[in-house]
Motif scaffolding. Structure first.
Motif, PDB file in Angstrom:
ATOM      1  N   THR A  16      68.765 -22.140  19.016  1.00  0.00           N
ATOM      2  CA  THR A  16      69.212 -21.931  17.642  1.00  0.00           C
ATOM      3  C   THR A  16      70.717 -21.703  17.583  1.00  0.00           C
ATOM      4  OG1 THR A  16      67.067 -20.970  17.089  1.00  0.00           O
ATOM      5  CG2 THR A  16      68.870 -20.512  15.591  1.00  0.00           C
ATOM      6  N   VAL A  19      72.543 -25.114  18.288  1.00  0.00           N
ATOM      7  CA  VAL A  19      72.436 -26.019  17.135  1.00  0.00           C
ATOM      8  C   VAL A  19      73.291 -25.503  15.980  1.00  0.00           C
ATOM      9  CG1 VAL A  19      70.845 -26.889  15.375  1.00  0.00           C
ATOM     10  CG2 VAL A  19      70.193 -26.949  17.777  1.00  0.00           C
ATOM     11  N   GLY A  20      73.260 -24.203  15.744  1.00  0.00           N
ATOM     12  CA  GLY A  20      74.061 -23.624  14.671  1.00  0.00           C
ATOM     13  C   GLY A  20      75.550 -23.819  14.882  1.00  0.00           C
ATOM     14  N   SER A  35      68.979 -23.798   9.956  1.00  0.00           N
ATOM     15  CA  SER A  35      68.466 -23.881  11.326  1.00  0.00           C
ATOM     16  C   SER A  35      68.357 -22.491  11.949  1.00  0.00           C
ATOM     17  CB  SER A  35      69.356 -24.789  12.173  1.00  0.00           C
ATOM     18  OG  SER A  35      70.615 -24.191  12.399  1.00  0.00           O
ATOM     19  N   THR A  36      69.303 -21.613  11.643  1.00  0.00           N
ATOM     20  CA  THR A  36      69.221 -20.241  12.131  1.00  0.00           C
ATOM     21  C   THR A  36      68.024 -19.530  11.518  1.00  0.00           C
ATOM     22  OG1 THR A  36      71.614 -20.186  12.359  1.00  0.00           O
ATOM     23  CG2 THR A  36      70.480 -18.080  12.342  1.00  0.00           C
ATOM     24  N   ALA A  38      65.288 -20.959  10.465  1.00  0.00           N
ATOM     25  CA  ALA A  38      64.090 -21.544  11.072  1.00  0.00           C
ATOM     26  C   ALA A  38      63.819 -20.934  12.447  1.00  0.00           C
ATOM     27  CB  ALA A  38      64.241 -23.053  11.184  1.00  0.00           C
TER      28      ALA A  38
END
Length: 64
Positions: A16, A19-20, A35-36, A38
């Motif tokens: 995470t 990706v963040g 995304s965070t 999720a």
């Protein structure tokens, strides 16, 4: 089951974070926030499953 759940939670956290950061660097802050969020929801669901297992174990232990 004890150590592997810690590794799974750590893996979700690292993934995470990566990706963040990638999304923030590319200027997509809103998607990075989602995304965070999720990742947080995934970890909370994992923890809720563990708590459910704990309560079932305690219930069986006391015969309730």
């Amino acid at each position: 089951m004890g150590v592997e759940i810690i590794f799974k939670i750590a893996a979700v956290g690292i993934l995470t974070t990566v990706v963040g950061q990638i999304l923030k660097q590319s200027g997509k802050d809103e998607i990075a926030t989602f995304s965070t969020l999720a990742g947080l929801i995934i970890v909370l669901l994992m923890v809720l499953d563990l708590i459910n297992t704990l309560f079932d174990t305690v219930r069986n232990l006391f015969g309730l």
